[in-house]
Scaffold this motif. Structure first.
Motif, short mmCIF file in Angstrom:
data_model
loop_
_atom_site.label_atom_id
_atom_site.label_comp_id
_atom_site.label_asym_id
_atom_site.label_seq_id
_atom_site.Cartn_x
_atom_site.Cartn_y
_atom_site.Cartn_z
N GLU A 243 12.01 21.72 -20.97
CA GLU A 243 11.55 22.80 -20.24
C GLU A 243 12.53 23.26 -19.38
O GLU A 243 12.82 24.59 -18.91
N LEU A 244 13.57 22.47 -18.77
CA LEU A 244 14.76 22.93 -17.73
C LEU A 244 15.76 23.44 -18.39
O LEU A 244 15.96 24.50 -18.23
N SER A 245 15.85 22.95 -19.96
CA SER A 245 16.99 23.60 -20.56
C SER A 245 16.51 24.77 -21.05
O SER A 245 17.23 25.97 -20.99
N ARG A 246 15.21 25.23 -21.31
CA ARG A 246 14.77 26.65 -21.59
C ARG A 246 15.09 27.69 -20.49
O ARG A 246 15.35 28.59 -20.71
N LEU A 247 14.52 27.06 -19.28
CA LEU A 247 14.59 28.02 -18.27
C LEU A 247 16.02 28.26 -17.89
O LEU A 247 16.55 29.28 -17.48
N GLU A 248 16.87 27.32 -17.85
CA GLU A 248 18.59 27.74 -17.70
C GLU A 248 19.18 28.31 -18.70
O GLU A 248 19.78 29.30 -18.27
N TYR B 209 20.31 19.14 -13.88
CA TYR B 209 20.30 20.34 -13.78
C TYR B 209 21.49 21.12 -12.92
O TYR B 209 22.36 20.52 -12.19
N CYS C 296 11.82 21.46 -7.59
CA CYS C 296 11.19 20.89 -8.73
C CYS C 296 9.53 21.16 -8.96
O CYS C 296 9.27 21.66 -9.86
N LEU D 216 9.52 23.80 -11.95
CA LEU D 216 9.38 22.93 -12.95
C LEU D 216 8.07 22.28 -13.54
O LEU D 216 7.44 22.36 -14.54
N HIS E 274 18.75 26.79 -7.71
CA HIS E 274 18.64 25.92 -9.21
C HIS E 274 18.61 27.02 -10.24
O HIS E 274 17.79 28.22 -10.22
N ASP E 275 19.33 26.75 -11.36
CA ASP E 275 19.37 27.73 -12.37
C ASP E 275 17.97 28.10 -12.83
O ASP E 275 17.42 28.92 -13.54
N PHE E 276 17.17 27.02 -13.00
CA PHE E 276 16.01 26.83 -13.59
C PHE E 276 14.93 27.67 -12.70
O PHE E 276 13.80 28.06 -13.26
#
Length: 299
Positions: free
Chosen positions: A291-296, A163, A104, A108, A239-241
């Motif tokens: 931001e997490l959703s954008r990266l994933e 996540y 994280c 992130l 992590h996907d992110f």
């Protein structure tokens, strides 16, 4: 309490929380000799020893334990005295330290904190990435992100988001050793993961979900694990992110191995009325999920 110097009490609090004079002095940006003199001055003013010194560190005496509660109460009052200034201002300033697991903290938090800092140029943000649980009672950080909600301590907990994690491998590694088609195929591959006896939270123990008995390449750092996968050492749970920064990695068995974990924002209960920290926590809560959703979505 009124007769004591707040600077001396501040040193006392930091030594009590860290149980180490040198570490407290470094945190307060003073030399250890100065910290020692302030403790001695406070002990002389009170007529009682506050610490028992040993090779293991500084442990509070009974008098020190009594002073600790009163000093923490004074600390809260002084923090509260500054809230009117914070409430009258649209900007945040000063130092805020946030602790987080290194995945994280690395992939992130930097961009999220930069977004906050852009609106608050006088704010100094510190991210401490440690593969262990933070002790907020000892003020190791102002707040912390964890992968499971703590069950003990005077803490407030707010769930931030879920996540996703998947099994990944480097394209060149997979071209040499083959793409696994099922869990049984994993026995023919090198597995990258955590050092078992250094796993600090059960949520980070992925071996059972991989049906694997051990890891061939192990580290307590997510960043090192990802670097190993990029170096074609084997397969890792990632992590996907974090994957947008590692384009040479691809997911494998994503229809069979898909892990969901959560991030929680943890604060000390005594900071509930600290509007500066609350506003920062609110900003993290608002910015981390998108931001997490954008990266994933990029994986």
């Amino acid at each position: 309490m009124a007769g004591e110097n707040w600077d001396d009490l501040r040193v006392f609090l930091d030594v009590a929380r860290r149980e180490n004079l040198s570490a407290a002095a470094k945190s307060l940006r003073i030399d250890p000799a100065t910290a020692g003199r302030r403790i001695a001055r406070l002990e002389q003013a009170l007529g009682a020893g506050l610490f028992r010194k040993s090779p293991q560190g500084y442990a509070l005496t009974e008098a020190g334990q009594r002073l600790l509660g009163r000093a923490e109460q004074m600390e809260r009052l002084l923090r509260g005295a500054g809230q009117e200034v914070v409430e009258l201002s649209d900007t945040l300033s000063g130092q805020i330290r946030i602790g987080a697991p290194d995945g994280c903290a690395t992939f992130l938090l930097p961009q999220v904190c930069q977004t906050i800092a852009a609106d608050h140029p006088d704010l100094d943000i510190q991210i401490v990435a440690l593969p262990r649980v933070f002790n907020l009672s000892k003020r190791e950080a102002d707040m912390a992100i964890t992968v499971s909600p703590p069950q003990a301590g005077r803490l407030t907990v707010r769930k931030l988001c879920n996540y996703q994690l998947h099994l990944v491998g480097a394209e060149r590694y997979l071209s040499r050793f083959g793409i696994p088609q099922n869990l049984a195929d994993l026995k023919m591959h090198k597995v990258i993961g955590y050092i078992p006896d250094l796993i600090f939270d059960s949520e980070l123990d992925y071996l059972a979900e991989l049906d694997a008995e051990h890891v061939d390449f192990a580290s307590n750092s997510v960043s090192v694990q990802l670097a190993w996968a990029r170096a074609e050492a084997g397969l890792a749970v990632a992590h996907d992110f974090a994957l947008p920064g590692a384009p040479e990695l691809r997911k494998v068995l994503d229809d069979q191995i898909s892990l969901t974990r959560s991030f929680y924002l943890v604060r000390h209960a005594d900071d509930a009325n600290d509007m500066r920290l609350t506003r920062f926590a609110d900003a993290l809560t608002a910015l981390i999920p998108p931001e997490l959703s954008r990266l994933e979505a990029l994986t």
